[in-house]
Design a protein around this motif. Sequence first.
Motif, mmCIF file in Angstrom:
data_model
loop_
_atom_site.group_PDB
_atom_site.id
_atom_site.type_symbol
_atom_site.label_atom_id
_atom_site.label_comp_id
_atom_site.label_asym_id
_atom_site.label_seq_id
_atom_site.Cartn_x
_atom_site.Cartn_y
_atom_site.Cartn_z
ATOM 1 N N ALA A 73 5.859 4.910 14.930
ATOM 2 C CA ALA A 73 4.428 4.865 15.264
ATOM 3 C C ALA A 73 3.696 3.825 14.401
ATOM 4 O O ALA A 73 2.857 3.073 14.900
ATOM 5 C CB ALA A 73 3.807 6.247 15.066
ATOM 6 N N ILE A 74 4.040 3.762 13.140
ATOM 7 C CA ILE A 74 3.360 2.772 12.267
ATOM 8 C C ILE A 74 3.708 1.363 12.736
ATOM 9 O O ILE A 74 2.844 0.494 12.855
ATOM 10 C CB ILE A 74 3.771 2.965 10.782
ATOM 11 N N LYS A 75 4.995 1.144 13.059
ATOM 12 C CA LYS A 75 5.408 -0.196 13.479
ATOM 13 C C LYS A 75 4.785 -0.580 14.824
ATOM 14 O O LYS A 75 4.519 -1.747 15.080
ATOM 15 C CB LYS A 75 6.935 -0.269 13.597
ATOM 16 N N HIS A 133 -0.673 12.902 11.536
ATOM 17 C CA HIS A 133 -1.819 12.087 11.974
ATOM 18 C C HIS A 133 -2.574 11.517 10.785
ATOM 19 O O HIS A 133 -3.094 10.396 10.842
ATOM 20 C CB HIS A 133 -2.749 12.897 12.903
ATOM 21 N N ARG A 134 -2.564 12.253 9.650
ATOM 22 C CA ARG A 134 -3.231 11.744 8.439
ATOM 23 C C ARG A 134 -2.447 10.562 7.860
ATOM 24 O O ARG A 134 -3.012 9.577 7.386
ATOM 25 C CB ARG A 134 -3.339 12.834 7.365
ATOM 26 N N ILE A 135 -1.117 10.677 7.909
ATOM 27 C CA ILE A 135 -0.284 9.575 7.396
ATOM 28 C C ILE A 135 -0.532 8.318 8.245
ATOM 29 O O ILE A 135 -0.717 7.212 7.712
ATOM 30 C CB ILE A 135 1.212 9.964 7.413
ATOM 31 N N LEU A 136 -0.597 8.511 9.559
ATOM 32 C CA LEU A 136 -0.807 7.362 10.449
ATOM 33 C C LEU A 136 -2.189 6.754 10.249
ATOM 34 O O LEU A 136 -2.341 5.524 10.194
ATOM 35 C CB LEU A 136 -0.608 7.777 11.914
ATOM 36 N N GLU A 137 -3.210 7.615 10.109
ATOM 37 C CA GLU A 137 -4.571 7.105 9.854
ATOM 38 C C GLU A 137 -4.591 6.281 8.567
ATOM 39 O O GLU A 137 -5.232 5.235 8.486
ATOM 40 C CB GLU A 137 -5.544 8.273 9.631
ATOM 41 N N THR A 138 -3.895 6.801 7.556
ATOM 42 C CA THR A 138 -3.901 6.118 6.261
ATOM 43 C C THR A 138 -3.189 4.766 6.367
ATOM 44 O O THR A 138 -3.629 3.771 5.780
ATOM 45 C CB THR A 138 -3.227 7.004 5.188
ATOM 46 N N ALA A 139 -2.105 4.737 7.141
ATOM 47 C CA ALA A 139 -1.390 3.465 7.335
ATOM 48 C C ALA A 139 -2.304 2.456 8.033
ATOM 49 O O ALA A 139 -2.345 1.265 7.680
ATOM 50 C CB ALA A 139 -0.128 3.701 8.156
ATOM 51 N N LEU A 140 -3.069 2.943 8.991
ATOM 52 C CA LEU A 140 -4.003 2.076 9.724
ATOM 53 C C LEU A 140 -5.071 1.530 8.786
ATOM 54 O O LEU A 140 -5.428 0.348 8.834
ATOM 55 C CB LEU A 140 -4.659 2.895 10.841
ATOM 56 N N LEU A 141 -5.564 2.417 7.921
ATOM 57 C CA LEU A 141 -6.569 2.016 6.924
ATOM 58 C C LEU A 141 -5.997 0.912 6.024
ATOM 59 O O LEU A 141 -6.678 -0.073 5.703
ATOM 60 C CB LEU A 141 -6.961 3.240 6.088
ATOM 61 N N ALA A 183 0.857 -1.194 0.000
ATOM 62 C CA ALA A 183 0.000 0.000 0.000
ATOM 63 C C ALA A 183 0.890 1.240 0.000
ATOM 64 O O ALA A 183 1.690 1.439 0.912
ATOM 65 C CB ALA A 183 -0.893 0.001 1.229
ATOM 66 N N ILE A 184 0.749 2.070 -1.031
ATOM 67 C CA ILE A 184 1.592 3.273 -1.111
ATOM 68 C C ILE A 184 0.857 4.461 -0.529
ATOM 69 O O ILE A 184 -0.306 4.714 -0.877
ATOM 70 C CB ILE A 184 1.927 3.656 -2.558
ATOM 71 N N ILE A 185 1.529 5.196 0.338
ATOM 72 C CA ILE A 185 1.006 6.474 0.825
ATOM 73 C C ILE A 185 1.923 7.567 0.258
ATOM 74 O O ILE A 185 3.099 7.662 0.630
ATOM 75 C CB ILE A 185 0.991 6.529 2.366
ATOM 76 N N GLU A 186 1.365 8.350 -0.660
ATOM 77 C CA GLU A 186 2.155 9.408 -1.317
ATOM 78 C C GLU A 186 1.917 10.686 -0.507
ATOM 79 O O GLU A 186 0.987 11.428 -0.764
ATOM 80 C CB GLU A 186 1.685 9.525 -2.764
ATOM 81 N N PHE A 187 2.764 10.890 0.500
ATOM 82 C CA PHE A 187 2.407 11.856 1.544
ATOM 83 C C PHE A 187 2.797 13.302 1.229
ATOM 84 O O PHE A 187 2.382 14.222 1.938
ATOM 85 C CB PHE A 187 2.954 11.426 2.909
ATOM 86 N N SER A 188 3.591 13.523 0.194
ATOM 87 C CA SER A 188 3.923 14.901 -0.194
ATOM 88 C C SER A 188 4.280 14.921 -1.674
ATOM 89 O O SER A 188 5.011 14.048 -2.151
ATOM 90 C CB SER A 188 5.118 15.416 0.618
ATOM 91 N N ASN A 189 3.771 15.946 -2.383
ATOM 92 C CA ASN A 189 4.164 16.070 -3.797
ATOM 93 C C ASN A 189 5.116 17.246 -3.999
ATOM 94 O O ASN A 189 5.345 17.671 -5.129
ATOM 95 C CB ASN A 189 2.944 16.154 -4.722
ATOM 96 N N PHE A 190 5.688 17.757 -2.898
ATOM 97 C CA PHE A 190 6.757 18.756 -3.025
ATOM 98 C C PHE A 190 8.038 18.033 -3.433
ATOM 99 O O PHE A 190 8.310 16.928 -2.945
ATOM 100 C CB PHE A 190 6.994 19.475 -1.700
ATOM 101 N N CYS A 191 8.812 18.662 -4.293
ATOM 102 C CA CYS A 191 10.082 18.044 -4.691
ATOM 103 C C CYS A 191 11.098 19.129 -5.007
ATOM 104 O O CYS A 191 10.778 20.125 -5.659
ATOM 105 C CB CYS A 191 9.886 17.144 -5.911
ATOM 106 N N ASN A 192 12.336 18.909 -4.539
ATOM 107 C CA ASN A 192 13.382 19.895 -4.816
ATOM 108 C C ASN A 192 14.184 19.545 -6.069
ATOM 109 O O ASN A 192 15.164 20.213 -6.377
ATOM 110 C CB ASN A 192 14.303 20.044 -3.592
ATOM 111 N N LYS A 193 13.764 18.503 -6.807
ATOM 112 C CA LYS A 193 14.508 18.070 -8.000
ATOM 113 C C LYS A 193 13.860 18.582 -9.280
ATOM 114 O O LYS A 193 12.739 19.099 -9.264
ATOM 115 C CB LYS A 193 14.555 16.540 -8.033
ATOM 116 N N ARG A 194 14.570 18.373 -10.407
ATOM 117 C CA ARG A 194 14.086 18.900 -11.686
ATOM 118 C C ARG A 194 14.077 17.811 -12.756
ATOM 119 O O ARG A 194 14.354 18.091 -13.918
ATOM 120 C CB ARG A 194 15.003 20.036 -12.157
ATOM 121 N N CYS A 195 13.764 16.577 -12.383
ATOM 122 C CA CYS A 195 13.814 15.468 -13.355
ATOM 123 C C CYS A 195 12.943 15.815 -14.563
ATOM 124 O O CYS A 195 11.779 16.207 -14.405
ATOM 125 C CB CYS A 195 13.336 14.171 -12.705
#
Length: 348
Positions: free
Chosen positions: A108-110, A70-78, A38-50
């Motif tokens: 926390a996830i573990k 807390h949203r990341i943890l909720e999503t992991a729980l889901l 299950a992928i949680i894509e938690f941020s779409n900020f990026c400092n790269k220029r690919c």
Amino acid sequence: MNKHEILQALSGHCDADLFLQANAIKQNVFGEDVYLRAIIEFSNFCNKRCHYCGLRAPNTNLNRYRMEDHRILETALLATAQGAGTIVLQSGDDFSYSAQRIGALITAIKAENDVAITLSLGDRGLDEYAYWKSCGAERCLLKLETTTPRLYKKLRGGESFSARLHRITSLKNMGYEVGSGVIIGLPDTDILSTLRDILFLSDLNLDMIAAGPFVPHPQTPLGNGVAGDILLAHRVTAILRILNPWANIPATSALGAVDPGQRILALHRGCNVLMPSLTPEEHRREYTIYPGKNLLDAKPSTALEHAKNLIAQAGLVPSPCKGTSPRREHAYKSTPRDATTSNTHRHT
Ligand code: SAH
Ligand code: SF4
């Protein structure tokens, strides 16, 4: 397979045999099981220029988001409630999440879930990766994208191929299970560079190998480029399976972005992993690495269910286990060739 045979297979001279052989090896090692990440894509900020990626820093036509802890943890729980054995934490190269903060998330996830954690966070420091390992992360995913150093430099805004490679080998030495891979059909690649990619990746003895097709993103310098050939991507993953019987090989989301049926096909051609996105509704359409990303997957509350149905439709079995790479167990016991003749199916 020798170089000549690989070139023949890449040219499409033996598709039927190639896919049958890849599937037979996959069946011998993994049986009917398909591992779910299950992928949680938690941020779409990026400092790269690919040049290939829609999250690149200069792309201003994108609503940027960062998920709170807390949203990341909720999503992991889901994700674990739906039966995911692995959580993949992925983001752009967003250094605003400190090493301590990511470490606390891992801990926390573990603490709450019996899952494996994969980090796909890009070019963070080796000291940070070492710290995250001590917090409980087991795996890393860091793709080489291309193994042609000159092209790597060009497409990743001047970055160094050897630095990326050093990071990958260092992560292996730290004891992480390491995944890498390439994008198939990037501009300025051809059948010979694809052959070199396959051999290079296989020499790295990876635990996971991903090879998805290039999907041009209109808001990038490669927006007018030609999309990667889907059939070539299938051939590459099938060849990788034959050369790397024990590696986990995903039916990539990029294949699914083109047509969801392609992922089912890939599961019959050597792939043994699906990686559904659990990214929350309000963000998933903004994680536009390439167009179509997350559009075809179900919403997060049913994403795992949807993936399980897809697997069942393919006549295979969704596995709730962590899906640890069997490569390490076998690497010291026997040669990869044995996996083509003996059933080494594992459930860990
Ligand atoms: N920032 C991290 C992780 C997020 S990017 C990193 O770069 O490692 C995740 C993956 O998306 C990349 O490794 C790349 O292989 C893939 N990707 C980016 N743009 C793509 C495109 N246009 N087509 C196909 N794959 C793409
Ligand atoms: Fe950033 Fe990764 Fe996209 Fe490159 S591929 S721009 S590092 S998110």
